[in-house]
Design a protein around this motif. Structure first.
Motif, PDB file in Angstrom:
ATOM      1  N   TRP A  38      27.431  41.199  76.399  1.00 23.17           N
ATOM      2  CA  TRP A  38      27.747  39.972  77.142  1.00 23.17           C
ATOM      3  C   TRP A  38      28.568  40.304  78.385  1.00 23.17           C
ATOM      4  O   TRP A  38      28.308  39.759  79.459  1.00 23.17           O
ATOM      5  CB  TRP A  38      28.497  38.990  76.254  1.00 23.17           C
ATOM      6  CG  TRP A  38      28.933  37.784  77.023  1.00 23.17           C
ATOM      7  CD1 TRP A  38      28.167  36.708  77.366  1.00 23.17           C
ATOM      8  CD2 TRP A  38      30.221  37.568  77.598  1.00 23.17           C
ATOM      9  NE1 TRP A  38      28.903  35.823  78.118  1.00 23.17           N
ATOM     10  CE2 TRP A  38      30.172  36.328  78.269  1.00 23.17           C
ATOM     11  CE3 TRP A  38      31.408  38.284  77.613  1.00 23.17           C
ATOM     12  CZ2 TRP A  38      31.267  35.797  78.941  1.00 23.17           C
ATOM     13  CZ3 TRP A  38      32.497  37.761  78.286  1.00 23.17           C
ATOM     14  CH2 TRP A  38      32.418  36.526  78.929  1.00 23.17           C
ATOM     15  N   LEU A  39      29.564  41.185  78.238  1.00 24.23           N
ATOM     16  CA  LEU A  39      30.386  41.561  79.393  1.00 24.23           C
ATOM     17  C   LEU A  39      29.531  42.159  80.502  1.00 24.23           C
ATOM     18  O   LEU A  39      29.734  41.867  81.687  1.00 24.23           O
ATOM     19  CB  LEU A  39      31.478  42.557  78.976  1.00 24.23           C
ATOM     20  CG  LEU A  39      32.616  41.970  78.143  1.00 24.23           C
ATOM     21  CD1 LEU A  39      33.490  43.089  77.579  1.00 24.23           C
ATOM     22  CD2 LEU A  39      33.436  40.992  78.962  1.00 24.23           C
ATOM     23  N   LEU A  40      28.557  42.965  80.139  1.00 24.96           N
ATOM     24  CA  LEU A  40      27.656  43.570  81.120  1.00 24.96           C
ATOM     25  C   LEU A  40      26.813  42.502  81.819  1.00 24.96           C
ATOM     26  O   LEU A  40      26.698  42.478  83.044  1.00 24.96           O
ATOM     27  CB  LEU A  40      26.746  44.595  80.426  1.00 24.96           C
ATOM     28  CG  LEU A  40      25.688  45.267  81.296  1.00 24.96           C
ATOM     29  CD1 LEU A  40      26.336  46.113  82.392  1.00 24.96           C
ATOM     30  CD2 LEU A  40      24.778  46.122  80.431  1.00 24.96           C
ATOM     31  N   PHE A  41      26.249  41.588  81.023  1.00 24.20           N
ATOM     32  CA  PHE A  41      25.376  40.561  81.595  1.00 24.20           C
ATOM     33  C   PHE A  41      26.151  39.440  82.277  1.00 24.20           C
ATOM     34  O   PHE A  41      25.589  38.687  83.067  1.00 24.20           O
ATOM     35  CB  PHE A  41      24.437  40.001  80.524  1.00 24.20           C
ATOM     36  CG  PHE A  41      23.252  40.888  80.267  1.00 24.20           C
ATOM     37  CD1 PHE A  41      22.051  40.694  80.928  1.00 24.20           C
ATOM     38  CD2 PHE A  41      23.341  41.956  79.385  1.00 24.20           C
ATOM     39  CE1 PHE A  41      20.960  41.522  80.708  1.00 24.20           C
ATOM     40  CE2 PHE A  41      22.265  42.786  79.152  1.00 24.20           C
ATOM     41  CZ  PHE A  41      21.066  42.578  79.816  1.00 24.20           C
ATOM     42  N   ASP A  42      27.435  39.327  81.976  1.00 26.40           N
ATOM     43  CA  ASP A  42      28.255  38.333  82.654  1.00 26.40           C
ATOM     44  C   ASP A  42      28.833  38.906  83.949  1.00 26.40           C
ATOM     45  O   ASP A  42      29.267  38.155  84.814  1.00 26.40           O
ATOM     46  CB  ASP A  42      29.403  37.881  81.740  1.00 26.40           C
ATOM     47  CG  ASP A  42      30.115  36.657  82.280  1.00 26.40           C
ATOM     48  OD1 ASP A  42      29.439  35.660  82.603  1.00 26.40           O
ATOM     49  OD2 ASP A  42      31.361  36.704  82.389  1.00 26.40           O
ATOM     50  N   GLY A  43      28.803  40.225  84.062  1.00 30.10           N
ATOM     51  CA  GLY A  43      29.346  40.891  85.243  1.00 30.10           C
ATOM     52  C   GLY A  43      28.256  41.528  86.072  1.00 30.10           C
ATOM     53  O   GLY A  43      27.566  40.867  86.856  1.00 30.10           O
ATOM     54  N   GLU A  44      28.075  42.819  85.862  1.00 32.22           N
ATOM     55  CA  GLU A  44      27.159  43.623  86.669  1.00 32.22           C
ATOM     56  C   GLU A  44      25.729  43.079  86.715  1.00 32.22           C
ATOM     57  O   GLU A  44      25.064  43.145  87.751  1.00 32.22           O
ATOM     58  CB  GLU A  44      27.150  45.054  86.104  1.00 32.22           C
ATOM     59  CG  GLU A  44      26.336  46.048  86.904  1.00 32.22           C
ATOM     60  CD  GLU A  44      26.413  47.443  86.297  1.00 32.22           C
ATOM     61  OE1 GLU A  44      25.465  48.199  86.496  1.00 32.22           O
ATOM     62  OE2 GLU A  44      27.416  47.764  85.629  1.00 32.22           O
ATOM     63  N   LEU A  45      25.262  42.524  85.597  1.00 33.09           N
ATOM     64  CA  LEU A  45      23.884  42.025  85.546  1.00 33.09           C
ATOM     65  C   LEU A  45      23.807  40.499  85.588  1.00 33.09           C
ATOM     66  O   LEU A  45      22.842  39.898  85.127  1.00 33.09           O
ATOM     67  CB  LEU A  45      23.191  42.548  84.276  1.00 33.09           C
ATOM     68  CG  LEU A  45      23.094  44.076  84.158  1.00 33.09           C
ATOM     69  CD1 LEU A  45      22.474  44.464  82.828  1.00 33.09           C
ATOM     70  CD2 LEU A  45      22.306  44.675  85.312  1.00 33.09           C
ATOM     71  N   SER A  46      24.812  39.872  86.171  1.00 34.04           N
ATOM     72  CA  SER A  46      24.875  38.405  86.167  1.00 34.04           C
ATOM     73  C   SER A  46      23.704  37.751  86.886  1.00 34.04           C
ATOM     74  O   SER A  46      23.328  36.617  86.561  1.00 34.04           O
ATOM     75  CB  SER A  46      26.195  37.921  86.760  1.00 34.04           C
ATOM     76  OG  SER A  46      26.315  38.345  88.104  1.00 34.04           O
ATOM     77  N   LYS A  47      23.112  38.445  87.842  1.00 34.47           N
ATOM     78  CA  LYS A  47      21.973  37.873  88.564  1.00 34.47           C
ATOM     79  C   LYS A  47      20.775  37.621  87.647  1.00 34.47           C
ATOM     80  O   LYS A  47      19.909  36.811  87.968  1.00 34.47           O
ATOM     81  CB  LYS A  47      21.550  38.797  89.710  1.00 34.47           C
ATOM     82  CG  LYS A  47      22.560  38.863  90.824  1.00 34.47           C
ATOM     83  CD  LYS A  47      22.111  39.791  91.923  1.00 34.47           C
ATOM     84  CE  LYS A  47      23.195  39.905  92.994  1.00 34.47           C
ATOM     85  NZ  LYS A  47      22.824  40.808  94.071  1.00 34.47           N
ATOM     86  N   LEU A  48      20.723  38.287  86.509  1.00 38.94           N
ATOM     87  CA  LEU A  48      19.617  38.105  85.560  1.00 38.94           C
ATOM     88  C   LEU A  48      19.744  36.812  84.754  1.00 38.94           C
ATOM     89  O   LEU A  48      18.800  36.389  84.093  1.00 38.94           O
ATOM     90  CB  LEU A  48      19.528  39.299  84.606  1.00 38.94           C
ATOM     91  CG  LEU A  48      19.247  40.649  85.268  1.00 38.94           C
ATOM     92  CD1 LEU A  48      19.313  41.757  84.230  1.00 38.94           C
ATOM     93  CD2 LEU A  48      17.900  40.640  85.964  1.00 38.94           C
TER      94      LEU A  48
END
Length: 88
Positions: A38-48
């Motif tokens: 979640w931290l990854l997708f809420d940060g670095e990959l948030s555009k997804l």
């Protein structure tokens, strides 16, 4: 199965407790893995725009973990009551 090898109700409760504790261990690992994702997708990959799905899974796994904790505590109390009183 002979009477010597027959499991008592306390044995069955103990076996169930052991299984639930193993499930709790994996549940905790799952919560941690989902939190990391979640931290990854809420940060670095948030555009997804996938963080919300992972947050939902994280919350559900957290609820399962809490339910396992409660069931373990309840069964530990049951098992303690099933133990014979110490002889004096």
């Amino acid at each position: 199965m002979s009477d010597e090898n027959a499991k008592t109700p306390a044995d069955h409760v103990g076996d169930t407790l052991a299984q639930l504790k193993e499930m709790r261990h994996y549940s905790k690992n799952n919560v941690e893995a989902l939190t990391t994702a979640w931290l990854l997708f809420d940060g670095e990959l948030s555009k997804l725009k996938q963080a919300e799905k992972l947050a939902d899974l994280m919350d559900r796994q957290g609820q399962l973990h809490e339910a396992l904790e409660k069931a373990i505590a309840d069964l530990e109390e049951v098992l303690a009551k099933m133990q014979p009183e110490p002889e004096e």
